[in-house]
Design an enzyme around this catalytic site. Sequence first.
Site, PDB file in Angstrom:
ATOM      1  CE  LYS A 146      15.229   9.437  -3.494  1.00 14.22           C
ATOM      2  NZ  LYS A 146      14.803   9.065  -4.827  1.00 14.22           N
ATOM      3  CD  GLU A 195       6.749   6.532  -8.334  1.00 17.46           C
ATOM      4  OE1 GLU A 195       6.757   7.779  -8.235  1.00 17.46           O
ATOM      5  OE2 GLU A 195       7.657   5.815  -7.905  1.00 17.46           O
TER       6      GLU A 195
END
Length: 397
Positions: A146, A195
């Site tokens: 990723k 976040e």
Amino acid sequence: MDVAFPDYDYDAELLSLSDQHKTDLFLFNSSHNLVRARGVSQKIETPLSAKTFQHDVNKVFDAEQRKGIDNPILVGAIPFDLDQPCQLLAPKWSERVKPFSADFPAFKDKDFSHQIINHAFKPDHTGFVNMIEAALLTLNHDDLKKIVLSKILELTLDRSVDIPRLLTNIMGQNPSAYHFSVPLESGILIGASPELLIRKEGNTLYSNPLAGSAKRSKDLQEDRRASHALQQSKKDQYEHRIVVDAIRSALIPMVQSMKLEAQPSLISTPTMWHLSTQIEAILAKDSELSIFDVIKQLHPTPAMCGTPTGLAHHHISALEPHKRGFFSGLVGWCDAQGNGEWAIAIRCAEVASNKVRLFAGAGVVPDSCVESEWRETSAKMQTMINAFGIKGFNNDD
Ligand SMILES: C=C(O[C@@H]1C=C(C(=O)O)C=C[C@H]1O)C(=O)O
């Protein structure tokens, strides 16, 4: 601190947010802590990866304690790249109080608006497409699983930005975010991050990684459909799992116990849906680890960088035409007793007078589609476009 909000749209004065025009004012507001700080007593610019980092932190705390401050704090920003200098400081003045938790909509400043004089994406659409296609090729032929790639939107606005008004709008429009305004050498880093990398309360650690995203819709049915599709999406579940696994593996050697949700849940910001996992862990007994030791093991997570970290980092440096600096780094504070809270610097802007830079990234995995990543990064920028009161800008272009 209990703050009562009278029923009017905008009064930064009431909250002393107007002090924000003194460009050295730092603010971090979460549902747990409101930290405000001003002035520079001592600075730390050492990169977090440097061997002397913790020593430099201890030296600053010791010096503050010798001045009679019982539990001094450090505030500021840590860059995406841990080898780059931090901008941390022990302030001359600070306060840590209960967060603003009252009726945030009262903060909304409907008359606050800006027009765009010039705008430029870096990379532009063609460059972005090439960047993601190159990443997809690498994902097929390399150990890379990723990679998170980003774009920057540079804006010239019709006038200099009033930071306190921008901050009240950010808070009003994004009540459950981590709000921050951090004075840096290059401008003010300001935003509403959804976040949390790490909150440390004594020996307890909390983290709330996000990964897997869908744009929200004003149409209720379409909005529900988007959230349902996100929850069912194998690609997004995979992207999310990579992040949670990395955080879990990094925490295991440091902690005696850990609680984490078996399945990600859905969270929403006013503009995005995300897959989210709440993690809580207790540091091993007699652990001497500081919050920075924990950060060094976690940051950058695969939500900001990719996996494996070193390889993803290498490809980001080769593919992205810009330096991220503090974008996708951390903003927050910590104290000498080992408590602290660090959010990830996303959904934010760097503001210097009428010059503004917005940042957004997206996780790329083998099933990613180039145009969806362009749209996702544009949708993420909408948080700050709305906060500036910029109307009619189609940032999908
Ligand atoms: C990098 C950003 O967001 C991160 C990437 C996400 C994703 O790829 O799905 C989701 C939330 C964040 O962890 C950003 O907002 O700029």
